[in-house]
Design an enzyme around this catalytic site. Structure first.
Site, mmCIF file in Angstrom:
data_model
loop_
_atom_site.group_PDB
_atom_site.id
_atom_site.type_symbol
_atom_site.label_atom_id
_atom_site.label_comp_id
_atom_site.label_asym_id
_atom_site.label_seq_id
_atom_site.Cartn_x
_atom_site.Cartn_y
_atom_site.Cartn_z
ATOM 1 N N GLY A 10 0.841 -1.210 0.000
ATOM 2 C CA GLY A 10 0.000 0.000 0.000
ATOM 3 C C GLY A 10 0.869 1.250 0.000
ATOM 4 O O GLY A 10 2.103 1.168 -0.001
ATOM 5 N N ILE A 12 1.496 3.768 2.282
ATOM 6 C CA ILE A 12 2.407 3.972 3.421
ATOM 7 C C ILE A 12 3.226 2.704 3.664
ATOM 8 O O ILE A 12 4.430 2.759 3.934
ATOM 9 C CB ILE A 12 1.602 4.372 4.687
ATOM 10 C CG1 ILE A 12 0.778 5.630 4.409
ATOM 11 C CG2 ILE A 12 2.544 4.600 5.871
ATOM 12 C CD1 ILE A 12 -0.255 5.969 5.451
ATOM 13 N N LYS A 84 -9.524 1.951 4.322
ATOM 14 C CA LYS A 84 -9.218 3.275 4.897
ATOM 15 C C LYS A 84 -9.992 4.439 4.287
ATOM 16 O O LYS A 84 -9.666 5.605 4.526
ATOM 17 C CB LYS A 84 -7.726 3.532 4.728
ATOM 18 C CG LYS A 84 -7.292 3.600 3.290
ATOM 19 C CD LYS A 84 -6.038 4.429 3.149
ATOM 20 C CE LYS A 84 -5.920 4.938 1.754
ATOM 21 N NZ LYS A 84 -5.631 6.342 1.662
ATOM 22 N N SER A 124 -4.637 6.514 13.420
ATOM 23 C CA SER A 124 -4.914 7.725 12.635
ATOM 24 C C SER A 124 -5.317 8.875 13.541
ATOM 25 O O SER A 124 -5.929 8.656 14.584
ATOM 26 C CB SER A 124 -6.048 7.427 11.647
ATOM 27 O OG SER A 124 -6.566 8.631 11.106
ATOM 28 N N TYR A 148 -14.804 4.219 9.776
ATOM 29 C CA TYR A 148 -13.360 3.971 9.562
ATOM 30 C C TYR A 148 -12.591 4.388 10.816
ATOM 31 O O TYR A 148 -11.827 3.610 11.382
ATOM 32 C CB TYR A 148 -12.836 4.749 8.348
ATOM 33 C CG TYR A 148 -11.347 4.954 8.404
ATOM 34 C CD1 TYR A 148 -10.813 6.168 8.832
ATOM 35 C CD2 TYR A 148 -10.474 3.915 8.108
ATOM 36 C CE1 TYR A 148 -9.453 6.343 8.935
ATOM 37 C CE2 TYR A 148 -9.110 4.089 8.210
ATOM 38 C CZ TYR A 148 -8.607 5.312 8.628
ATOM 39 O OH TYR A 148 -7.246 5.479 8.748
ATOM 40 N N LYS A 152 -10.372 2.230 14.010
ATOM 41 C CA LYS A 152 -9.035 2.544 14.543
ATOM 42 C C LYS A 152 -9.115 2.696 16.068
ATOM 43 O O LYS A 152 -8.284 2.181 16.803
ATOM 44 C CB LYS A 152 -8.494 3.832 13.913
ATOM 45 C CG LYS A 152 -8.212 3.743 12.424
ATOM 46 C CD LYS A 152 -7.147 2.716 12.094
ATOM 47 C CE LYS A 152 -6.775 2.710 10.623
ATOM 48 N NZ LYS A 152 -5.784 1.676 10.295
ATOM 49 N N PHE A 177 -1.114 11.858 10.744
ATOM 50 C CA PHE A 177 -1.880 13.017 10.318
ATOM 51 C C PHE A 177 -2.111 12.868 8.821
ATOM 52 O O PHE A 177 -2.653 11.813 8.425
ATOM 53 C CB PHE A 177 -1.192 14.297 10.830
ATOM 54 C CG PHE A 177 -1.518 14.456 12.310
ATOM 55 C CD1 PHE A 177 -0.948 13.616 13.257
ATOM 56 C CD2 PHE A 177 -2.464 15.378 12.735
ATOM 57 C CE1 PHE A 177 -1.299 13.700 14.612
ATOM 58 C CE2 PHE A 177 -2.822 15.476 14.085
ATOM 59 C CZ PHE A 177 -2.235 14.639 15.018
ATOM 60 N N ASN A 197 -10.580 10.763 -2.682
ATOM 61 C CA ASN A 197 -11.247 11.474 -1.589
ATOM 62 C C ASN A 197 -10.314 12.552 -1.037
ATOM 63 O O ASN A 197 -10.753 13.595 -0.605
ATOM 64 C CB ASN A 197 -11.568 10.505 -0.440
ATOM 65 C CG ASN A 197 -12.525 9.419 -0.895
ATOM 66 O OD1 ASN A 197 -13.589 9.711 -1.412
ATOM 67 N ND2 ASN A 197 -12.130 8.158 -0.749
ATOM 68 N N ASP A 294 -16.223 17.086 7.997
ATOM 69 C CA ASP A 294 -14.908 17.732 8.034
ATOM 70 C C ASP A 294 -14.776 18.622 9.266
ATOM 71 O O ASP A 294 -15.770 19.184 9.721
ATOM 72 C CB ASP A 294 -14.709 18.603 6.788
ATOM 73 C CG ASP A 294 -14.038 17.812 5.672
ATOM 74 O OD1 ASP A 294 -13.738 16.628 5.897
ATOM 75 O OD2 ASP A 294 -13.818 18.344 4.580
HETATM 76 C C1 WQD Z 1 -7.823 17.550 3.631
HETATM 77 C C2 WQD Z 1 -8.437 18.931 3.474
HETATM 78 C C3 WQD Z 1 -10.802 18.880 3.059
HETATM 79 C C4 WQD Z 1 -10.447 16.951 -0.903
HETATM 80 C C5 WQD Z 1 -8.546 12.041 5.757
HETATM 81 C C6 WQD Z 1 -9.151 11.007 6.640
HETATM 82 C C7 WQD Z 1 -8.192 10.643 7.738
HETATM 83 C C8 WQD Z 1 -6.840 10.279 7.168
HETATM 84 C C9 WQD Z 1 -6.314 11.343 6.224
HETATM 85 C C10 WQD Z 1 -6.618 7.900 7.118
HETATM 86 C C11 WQD Z 1 -9.786 19.062 4.176
HETATM 87 C C12 WQD Z 1 -10.055 19.459 1.856
HETATM 88 C C13 WQD Z 1 -10.149 17.514 0.333
HETATM 89 C C14 WQD Z 1 -11.040 17.775 -1.914
HETATM 90 C C15 WQD Z 1 -10.982 19.641 -0.417
HETATM 91 N N1 WQD Z 1 -6.909 9.036 6.488
HETATM 92 N N2 WQD Z 1 -10.413 18.838 0.553
HETATM 93 N N3 WQD Z 1 -11.275 19.093 -1.632
HETATM 94 O O1 WQD Z 1 -10.145 14.691 5.626
HETATM 95 O O2 WQD Z 1 -8.047 15.637 6.724
HETATM 96 O O3 WQD Z 1 -8.301 13.191 6.500
HETATM 97 O O4 WQD Z 1 -7.328 11.562 5.223
HETATM 98 O O5 WQD Z 1 -6.250 7.753 8.241
HETATM 99 O O6 WQD Z 1 -8.735 9.542 8.413
HETATM 100 O O7 WQD Z 1 -10.292 11.577 7.241
HETATM 101 O O8 WQD Z 1 -7.890 14.565 4.475
HETATM 102 O O9 WQD Z 1 -7.168 14.973 2.170
HETATM 103 O O10 WQD Z 1 -9.582 14.304 2.594
HETATM 104 O O11 WQD Z 1 -8.815 16.595 3.254
HETATM 105 O O12 WQD Z 1 -11.219 20.836 -0.183
HETATM 106 O O13 WQD Z 1 -11.343 17.303 -3.062
HETATM 107 O O14 WQD Z 1 -8.688 19.168 2.083
HETATM 108 O O15 WQD Z 1 -12.009 19.584 3.307
HETATM 109 O O16 WQD Z 1 -9.883 20.375 4.698
HETATM 110 P P1 WQD Z 1 -8.681 14.619 5.870
HETATM 111 P P2 WQD Z 1 -8.378 15.047 3.044
#
Ligand code: WQD
Length: 336
Positions: A10, A12, A84, A124, A148, A152, A177, A197, A294
């Protein structure tokens, strides 16, 4: 004696395999390719020039896990294997609870049967839910807002109970993070096949012309420019954090959580700006509504990892953006 890396092909996991091999560890890797590709096994060998045993198997498969421990002398494990995707977990909670928890229970049972009690678990920052303040310390309240994240949190609790039942265990709960970037070689990295995502893979696809525009999820948060602030950590720094944790749990017993983050927060618009500056590639965006679930701001207090593991991040945000894009460009050349 080897280190078992579950989910080792994967994003990481593969970067951690590279760092383990570079540090001279013998590794055994198991993955079912649910979220990765077989080519990554060869890429890890190409980057390091080292060989290792690989098993294509599901960590929920008791017989497969018993076979791995019977055929190899495993002295410790790093457990990445698990689903994840936050959004998918909301739609398919049972699949997430079954897979993420069963795979961990199977691993623990097999490890105990083989007197192996050293485990680094891929947790996480999501276990902190919506923290009242930042930077976040390991003793902050834990709460989750999606299945999810709850898997964890549940697994962290299970591992604490496992240690209470048998004090031979030595467990690190590594709370990541936001991992981004890629190995300098451009041979391994993150480029999901479907619509991403996460922010950085999405920015990469817009920069590559595969997606038309970045949708910024809200600009009315209580942050410097109204967009979400996160602690982005280079995936190679994150991998190095696993080596630092492994060294620690090899020498003592107990269960300890550690934040793996830079301690710096960047907003979405700052990430767009940093990416464009680092790579000279425009990223079109539009402001859209907030994404449900969020939070406004999330970044780490890395003091505990620094003091107890001797871990600090080396990469800055410009390198993270450059390395993330370099992988995309290299993949494009390979797929021509
Ligand atoms: C980051 C920022 C969004 C996509 C997630 C999981 C967390 C961990 C890391 C596993 C936020 C903004 C995002 C987009 C945007 N994963 N954004 N447009 O949500 O902090 O954490 O990934 O452990 O569990 O929740 O990361 O990259 O999705 O978002 O504006 O198309 O970017 O709102 O502020 P997040 P992210």
């Amino acid at each position: 004696m080897a280190i078992l890396v579950t989910g080792g092909t994967g994003y990481i996991g593969s970067h951690t395999c590279v760092e383990l091999l570079n540090e001279g560890y013998e590794i055994v890797v198991v993955d079912n390719f649910y979220n990765s590709k077989p080519i990554v096994v060869d890429r890890i060998k190409e980057i390091t020039g080292k060989d290792f045993k690989f098993y294509e198997a599901d960590c929920c498969d008791k017989e497969a896990m018993e076979k791995i421990f019977s055929e190899n002398k495993i002295e410790g494990a790093i457990h990445f294997a698990g689903y994840k995707a936050v959004g998918e977990s909301v739609a398919k909670p049972v699949m997430y609870y079954q897979n993420n928890i069963d795979s961990t229970l199977t691993l623990i049972e097999t490890m105990e049967r083989h007197n192996c009690y050293v485990l680094a678990f891929s947790s996480s920052a999501t276990v902190y839910g919506s923290p009242k303040t930042c930077p976040i310390k390991e003793d902050f309240p834990l709460s989750t807002t999606n299945p999810y994240g709850t898997t964890k949190l549940f697994i962290e609790r299970i591992l604490q109970d496992v240690y209470v039942s048998n004090n031979k265990w030595s467990i690190a709960l590594l709370r990541y993070f936001n991992p981004i970037g890629a190995h300098k070689s451009g041979l391994i990295g993150e480029n999901p096949n479907d619509i991403p995502n996460n922010l950085m893979p999405y920015i990469n696809k817009v920069a590559a012309g595969e997606l038309p525009i970045l949708h910024v999820f809200g600009n009315d948060y209580d942050t410097k420019d109204g967009t979400g602030v996160r602690d982005y950590i280079h995936v190679v720094d994150l991998a190095r954090g696993h080596i630092a944790a492994l060294r620690k749990i090899m020498t003592q017993t107990g269960v300890e959580p550690y934040n793996l983050g830079t301690g710096k927060g960047y907003s979405v618009l700052e990430m767009v700006e940093n990416f464009e500056k680092a790579n000279g590639v425009p990223v079109k965006y539009q402001i859209d509504a907030r994404r449900p679930g969020d939070i406004a701001t999330c970044f780490a207090d890395g003091t505990k990892a620094k003091e107890e593991l001797g871990f600090t991040c080396q990469y800055e945000i410009d390198e993270m953006c450059r390395d993330a894009w370099h992988y995309i460009e290299e993949e494009k050349k390979r797929n021509k």
